[in-house]
Design a protein around this motif. Structure first.
Motif, PDB file in Angstrom:
ATOM      1  N   HIS A  63      76.064  41.909  49.780  1.00  0.00           N
ATOM      2  CA  HIS A  63      74.859  42.265  50.527  1.00  0.00           C
ATOM      3  C   HIS A  63      75.208  42.626  51.959  1.00  0.00           C
ATOM      4  O   HIS A  63      75.771  41.810  52.705  1.00  0.00           O
ATOM      5  N   PHE A  64      74.845  43.850  52.354  1.00  0.00           N
ATOM      6  CA  PHE A  64      75.051  44.350  53.708  1.00  0.00           C
ATOM      7  C   PHE A  64      73.688  44.650  54.318  1.00  0.00           C
ATOM      8  O   PHE A  64      72.930  45.454  53.783  1.00  0.00           O
ATOM      9  N   ASP A  65      73.402  43.998  55.440  1.00  0.00           N
ATOM     10  CA  ASP A  65      72.068  44.040  56.045  1.00  0.00           C
ATOM     11  C   ASP A  65      72.067  44.924  57.292  1.00  0.00           C
ATOM     12  O   ASP A  65      72.808  44.671  58.249  1.00  0.00           O
ATOM     13  N   GLU A  78      74.048  52.320  61.005  1.00  0.00           N
ATOM     14  CA  GLU A  78      73.820  52.993  59.720  1.00  0.00           C
ATOM     15  C   GLU A  78      74.776  54.165  59.544  1.00  0.00           C
ATOM     16  O   GLU A  78      75.267  54.419  58.438  1.00  0.00           O
ATOM     17  N   PHE A  81      78.045  52.699  58.567  1.00  0.00           N
ATOM     18  CA  PHE A  81      78.016  52.278  57.173  1.00  0.00           C
ATOM     19  C   PHE A  81      78.035  53.485  56.247  1.00  0.00           C
ATOM     20  O   PHE A  81      78.644  53.438  55.165  1.00  0.00           O
ATOM     21  N   MET A  85      80.546  54.062  53.253  1.00  0.00           N
ATOM     22  CA  MET A  85      80.125  54.404  51.891  1.00  0.00           C
ATOM     23  C   MET A  85      80.921  55.599  51.383  1.00  0.00           C
ATOM     24  O   MET A  85      81.477  55.575  50.265  1.00  0.00           O
ATOM     25  N   ARG A  93      78.901  51.554  44.408  1.00  0.00           N
ATOM     26  CA  ARG A  93      77.511  51.474  44.881  1.00  0.00           C
ATOM     27  C   ARG A  93      76.668  50.512  44.059  1.00  0.00           C
ATOM     28  O   ARG A  93      75.837  49.776  44.613  1.00  0.00           O
ATOM     29  N   LEU A  96      76.688  46.859  45.070  1.00  0.00           N
ATOM     30  CA  LEU A  96      76.241  46.533  46.423  1.00  0.00           C
ATOM     31  C   LEU A  96      74.726  46.357  46.491  1.00  0.00           C
ATOM     32  O   LEU A  96      73.980  47.003  45.753  1.00  0.00           O
ATOM     33  N   ILE A  98      72.097  46.775  49.458  1.00  0.00           N
ATOM     34  CA  ILE A  98      72.026  47.293  50.823  1.00  0.00           C
ATOM     35  C   ILE A  98      70.585  47.265  51.314  1.00  0.00           C
ATOM     36  O   ILE A  98      69.670  47.735  50.623  1.00  0.00           O
ATOM     37  N   THR A 100      67.778  47.874  54.661  1.00  0.00           N
ATOM     38  CA  THR A 100      67.495  48.374  55.997  1.00  0.00           C
ATOM     39  C   THR A 100      66.039  48.075  56.315  1.00  0.00           C
ATOM     40  O   THR A 100      65.271  47.628  55.458  1.00  0.00           O
ATOM     41  N   MET A 131      73.089  56.798  56.031  1.00  0.00           N
ATOM     42  CA  MET A 131      73.934  55.931  55.201  1.00  0.00           C
ATOM     43  C   MET A 131      74.490  56.632  53.961  1.00  0.00           C
ATOM     44  O   MET A 131      75.170  56.002  53.142  1.00  0.00           O
ATOM     45  N   VAL A 136      67.789  52.576  49.076  1.00  0.00           N
ATOM     46  CA  VAL A 136      68.287  51.261  49.483  1.00  0.00           C
ATOM     47  C   VAL A 136      67.814  50.247  48.459  1.00  0.00           C
ATOM     48  O   VAL A 136      66.837  50.479  47.732  1.00  0.00           O
TER      49      VAL A 136
END
Length: 336
Positions: A63-65, A78, A81, A85, A93, A96, A98, A100, A131, A136
């Motif tokens: 998890h990337f916030d 972003e 990131f 990506m 993908r 992950l 993700i 935002t 991104m 997302v």
């Protein structure tokens, strides 16, 4: 020199990371998530950002916030990131998660802030381009907007999911009464609120005291904590004053006024307790948040791979005795 192609660690799901179910959903989040608020902007080196992202994923952080205005400058986290990506993560993908957000100032004028339909839709469209994403995994309204009808904000979230631009939606920093309205409005439209994101740490227990943690659980919504180390106060960095290269010294969001003599004495006392537990202060502060099932995940920020590695050690001991908890509450003067 051209960097070699990235291949994630084969044992990334078997090297210590633990996962928790996110409310009443099919989603499992890592106990520790990586936030890109600081240290991933255009003032930071891409090589360091790339190294941290690689290390995080290699250790099972899926998890990337992010948020539209993370950087600095706005949008640059972003963009960073998006480069990660394209360079490394695109083949992975589907592994992950993700996120935002939109709701804080992003661009000039009346539509670059808050929670109107125009602002949220425009912001998400921009975020996806930055991104290099088609969607997302979760999109948050970043804060409650007192000037926009709540129905407008929430219906926009519903439509974002139905348009396929986000798989799930969440709310961040909403007052308890507005959160309850949001949970009900969304559920009535078959769009479950997956996550509530709130500030939660040893020095800020409002989600616990105001019943937001319990409310989220009762509504089948996960809770994810940000600022778990109080922007660095709950680390060993300030035990002996203010270092020259610290956030306080640099004049960022954390101000010198935050480190009062009273706060310093609390930090020192907590550090002594952490040492007795065999942990650093940061490890204990993170472990305290993860001590029960009311929290799904904790978002950490890191400025280096080494700092990220240190924070991951918190998962090794998240159990607290009744005496330890009482000592902590006495120290921070927030008695049960």
């Amino acid at each position: 020199m051209i960097n070699p192609t990235y291949f994630p660690a084969p044992d990334r799901y078997n090297n210590g990371m633990k996962y928790r179910r996110c409310g009443k959903s099919g989603i499992l989040l890592p106990e520790i998530s990586l936030g890109l608020w600081h240290n991933f902007g255009d003032i930071n080196t891409f090589a360091n950002s790339l190294s941290m992202a690689h290390y995080a994923f290699d250790k099972g952080i899926t998890h990337f916030d992010l948020a539209n205005n993370y950087g600095p400058s706005y949008g640059s986290a972003e963009e960073t990131f998006g480069m990660i990506m394209k360079k490394s993560f695109m083949p992975y993908r589907d592994e992950l998660f993700i996120s935002t957000k939109a709701g804080h100032e992003m661009w000039p004028g009346p539509y670059g802030d808050w929670g109107s339909r125009k602002s949220l839709m425009s912001s998400l469209n921009q975020s996806l381009k930055r991104m290099n994403l088609d969607y997302v995994d979760i999109f948050y309204t970043h804060r409650y907007d007192p000037n926009t009808p709540l129905e407008e904000t929430l219906q926009t979230l519903v439509d974002i999911v139905r348009q396929g631009k986000a798989l799930y939606i969440g709310i961040s920093k909403y007052p308890k009464d507005k959160a309850e309205l949001a949970y009900k409005y969304l559920e009535e439209r078959d769009i479950h609120c997956l996550l509530y994101q709130g500030k939660y740490n040893l020095f800020n227990r409002e989600p616990e005291e105001e019943g937001i943690l319990r409310q989220a659980k009762e509504n089948g919504t996960g809770f994810i904590a940000f600022s778990p180390l109080a922007q660095g106060l709950l680390t060993d960095r300030y035990l002996n004053g203010i270092p020259e290269n610290s956030r306080i010294a640099k004049g960022g969001f954390l101000k010198k006024e935050a480190l009062t003599d009273e706060v310093l004495s609390k930090i020192q006392a907590l550090n002594a307790l952490a040492i007795r537990r065999g942990q650093t202060l940061a490890e204990m502060a993170l472990a305290w948040i993860l001590k029960d099932d009311l929290v799904t995940s904790v978002i950490i920020g890191a400025s280096s791979v080494g700092q990220l590695a240190d924070n991951l050690k918190a998962m090794e001991n998240t159990a607290f005795s009744a005496e330890e908890l009482e000592s902590i509450y006495q120290i921070v003067k927030l008695l049960r």
